[in-house]
Design a protein around this motif. Structure first.
Motif, PDB file in Angstrom:
ATOM      1  N   ASN A  79     -47.198   7.882 -20.245  1.00  0.00           N
ATOM      2  CA  ASN A  79     -46.686   8.321 -21.540  1.00  0.00           C
ATOM      3  C   ASN A  79     -46.136   9.743 -21.564  1.00  0.00           C
ATOM      4  OD1 ASN A  79     -46.972   5.874 -22.941  1.00  0.00           O
ATOM      5  ND2 ASN A  79     -49.178   6.219 -23.108  1.00  0.00           N
ATOM      6  N   TRP A  84     -40.639   9.500 -17.590  1.00  0.00           N
ATOM      7  CA  TRP A  84     -40.283   8.082 -17.649  1.00  0.00           C
ATOM      8  C   TRP A  84     -38.851   7.834 -18.110  1.00  0.00           C
ATOM      9  CZ3 TRP A  84     -42.529   4.109 -15.359  1.00  0.00           C
ATOM     10  CH2 TRP A  84     -43.868   4.209 -14.985  1.00  0.00           C
ATOM     11  N   LEU A  88     -36.450   4.731 -17.196  1.00  0.00           N
ATOM     12  CA  LEU A  88     -36.226   3.633 -18.142  1.00  0.00           C
ATOM     13  C   LEU A  88     -34.742   3.466 -18.469  1.00  0.00           C
ATOM     14  CD1 LEU A  88     -39.322   4.180 -20.461  1.00  0.00           C
ATOM     15  CD2 LEU A  88     -38.961   2.295 -18.847  1.00  0.00           C
ATOM     16  N   THR A 128     -45.826   3.202 -20.895  1.00  0.00           N
ATOM     17  CA  THR A 128     -44.641   3.745 -21.567  1.00  0.00           C
ATOM     18  C   THR A 128     -44.672   3.463 -23.077  1.00  0.00           C
ATOM     19  OG1 THR A 128     -43.404   1.704 -21.041  1.00  0.00           O
ATOM     20  CG2 THR A 128     -43.190   3.515 -19.504  1.00  0.00           C
ATOM     21  N   ILE A 131     -43.523   6.193 -25.588  1.00  0.00           N
ATOM     22  CA  ILE A 131     -42.251   6.876 -25.303  1.00  0.00           C
ATOM     23  C   ILE A 131     -41.152   6.337 -26.224  1.00  0.00           C
ATOM     24  CG2 ILE A 131     -40.438   7.187 -23.559  1.00  0.00           C
ATOM     25  CD1 ILE A 131     -42.776   7.191 -21.485  1.00  0.00           C
TER      26      ILE A 131
END
Ligand code: HEC
Length: 131
Positions: A79, A84, A88, A128, A131
Motif C-alpha cells: 500500500n 506500486w 500498476l 494495493t 492505492i
C-alpha cells in the motif's frame, strides 16, 4: 477319572489357546489401528488447516510479507502508492502475470508453492487495496 483329566487338559489348553489367540488379535488390532488412526488425525488436521478459502490478507501475511512488508530486495511495499503506481500502470493483469512467472528478485508465485493463481491475485489486491 482319566477321561475327566484328559478332558480338562484339552479344555484347558483350548482355553489357553483361545486366550492367546484373543491377545494376539487384540495386539494386532491395536497395531493395525494405531498408524491408521494417527494418519487419519494428521489428515484431519491438514484438512482443517486448509479448510475454507484463504483471504488475500492471509496469503500476503504468510507468503509475501517477508519482502513486501519490509521492502526487502527492493520489493514494492504494501500500500505504498509511489512504489506500486508505476507497476500498476502496466495494467493489473501484467502485474499479476509477472507475479505468477516471477520478475527479477521476485520468485515465481512469490515462492508460495501451494498458492493458486487466484490466491496470488487476491494477495496483490490486498497489497494495493489502499492505492
Ligand atoms: C523473496 C522476496 C519476495 C517475496 C516472498 C514476494 N515478492 Fe513480490 N516482489 C519482490 C521483488 C524484489 C519485486 C520487485 C521485482 C522487480 O520489479 O524488480 C516484487 C514484485 C512484485 C510484484 C510487481 C510485479 C510487477 O509487474 O512489477 C507483484 C505483483 C508481487 N511482487 C507480488 C507478490 C505476491 C503476491 C507475493 C506473495 C504471494 C510476493 N510478491 C512475494 C520480492 C518478493
Amino acid at each position: 477319572m482319566k477321561v475327566k483329566a484328559l478332558l480338562s487338559v484339552v479344555v484347558g489348553s483350548m482355553l489357553m489357546f483361545a486366550a492367546y489367540a484373543q491377545n494376539t488379535s487384540d495386539d494386532e488390532l491395536i497395531e493395525r489401528i494405531k498408524p491408521v488412526g494417527s494418519v487419519h488425525i494428521a489428515g484431519a488436521q491438514a484438512e482443517s488447516a486448509s479448510a475454507g478459502p484463504r483471504s488475500g490478507a492471509d496469503i500476503y501475511q504468510s507468503a509475501c510479507f517477508a519482502c513486501h512488508g519490509t521492502g526487502a530486495l527492493s520489493a514494492p511495499k504494501i500500500n505504498v502508492a509511489a512504489e506500486w503506481a508505476p507497476r500498476l500502470e502496466q495494467g493489473f493483469d501484467t502485474v499479476w502475470q509477472n507475479a505468477i512467472k516471477g520478475i527479477n528478485a521476485m520468485p515465481p508465485m512469490g515462492g508460495c508453492m501451494d498458492c493458486s493463481e487466484d490466491d496470488i491475485k487476491a494477495a496483490i489486491e490486498h497489497m494495493t487495496k489502499d492505492i
